[in-house]
Scaffold this active site. Structure first.
Site, PDB file in Angstrom:
ATOM      1  N   GLY A 139     -11.522   1.527  46.704  1.00 25.88           N
ATOM      2  CA  GLY A 139     -10.412   2.520  46.529  1.00 25.88           C
ATOM      3  C   GLY A 139      -9.547   2.925  45.317  1.00 25.88           C
ATOM      4  O   GLY A 139      -9.313   4.056  44.911  1.00 25.88           O
ATOM      5  N   CYS A 140      -9.214   1.720  45.014  1.00 24.44           N
ATOM      6  CA  CYS A 140      -8.297   1.596  43.637  1.00 24.44           C
ATOM      7  C   CYS A 140      -9.066   2.064  42.567  1.00 24.44           C
ATOM      8  O   CYS A 140      -8.399   2.775  41.787  1.00 24.44           O
ATOM      9  CB  CYS A 140      -7.676   0.191  43.660  1.00 24.44           C
ATOM     10  SG  CYS A 140      -6.665  -0.158  45.059  1.00 24.44           S
ATOM     11  N   THR A 141     -10.273   1.825  42.493  1.00 30.86           N
ATOM     12  CA  THR A 141     -11.089   2.279  41.410  1.00 30.86           C
ATOM     13  C   THR A 141     -11.156   3.785  41.460  1.00 30.86           C
ATOM     14  O   THR A 141     -11.128   4.622  40.314  1.00 30.86           O
ATOM     15  CB  THR A 141     -12.343   1.680  41.215  1.00 30.86           C
ATOM     16  OG1 THR A 141     -12.182   0.051  41.018  1.00 30.86           O
ATOM     17  CG2 THR A 141     -13.445   2.217  40.144  1.00 30.86           C
TER      18      THR A 141
END
Length: 157
Positions: free
Chosen positions: A44-46
């Site tokens: 998700g952060c990527t």
């Protein structure tokens, strides 16, 4: 902290991936998209970081900088930036003091376990340093588009 839209954004200084200590005050005169995310290199952060990367030139044309903040150390930020060619700075909030100032250090639950961590959130700070928009409990899909639309419609110069 009970942070509210319309207030001065809490000031801070944190170490950045570029080896400098970066302060929010360094960006007076520019709008700031300050986004808090849980952890480098996670799916998700990527996705979120790459979505911001894809729009960085559009934000820049609107006098807006993007700053990411997570509890990861600078060395991990450097690897994240290098791997995904991220064109903005990431700040290391290892002691989560800034996350606490912004009210995003929360009790989280995952697979039945409770732990403290970052609640994915984004704040827009205008060029005078005032908080003008916030998104909490951000869902990654379409979020960067929403942030960009707000900057265009509300802060476009």
């Amino acid at each position: 902290m009970n942070l509210q839209v319309g207030q001065e954004a809490p000031l801070f200084s944190l170490p950045a991936n570029n080896g400098e200590v970066v302060s929010l005050e360094d960006y007076r005169g520019k709008h700031v998209v300050l986004y808090f995310y849980p952890k480098d290199m996670t799916p998700g952060c990527t996705t979120q970081a790459c979505d911001f990367k894809d729009e960085v030139e559009t934000f820049s044309a609107l006098n807006t900088v993007i700053i990411g903040v997570s509890p990861d150390p600078v060395a991990r930020h450097e690897k994240f930036i290098e791997k995904y060619q991220l064109p903005f700075i990431l700040l290391a909030d290892e002691e989560h003091k800034v996350a606490e100032q912004y009210g995003v250090w929360k009790l989280k639950k995952n697979f039945g376990k409770e732990y403290m961590g970052i609640e994915r959130s984004t704040f827009i700070i205008d060029k005078e340093g005032k908080l003008v928009k916030e998104w909490r409990k951000v869902k990654v899909k379409d979020h960067v588009g929403d942030a960009l639309a707000f900057v265009k419609e509300e802060l476009g110069e």
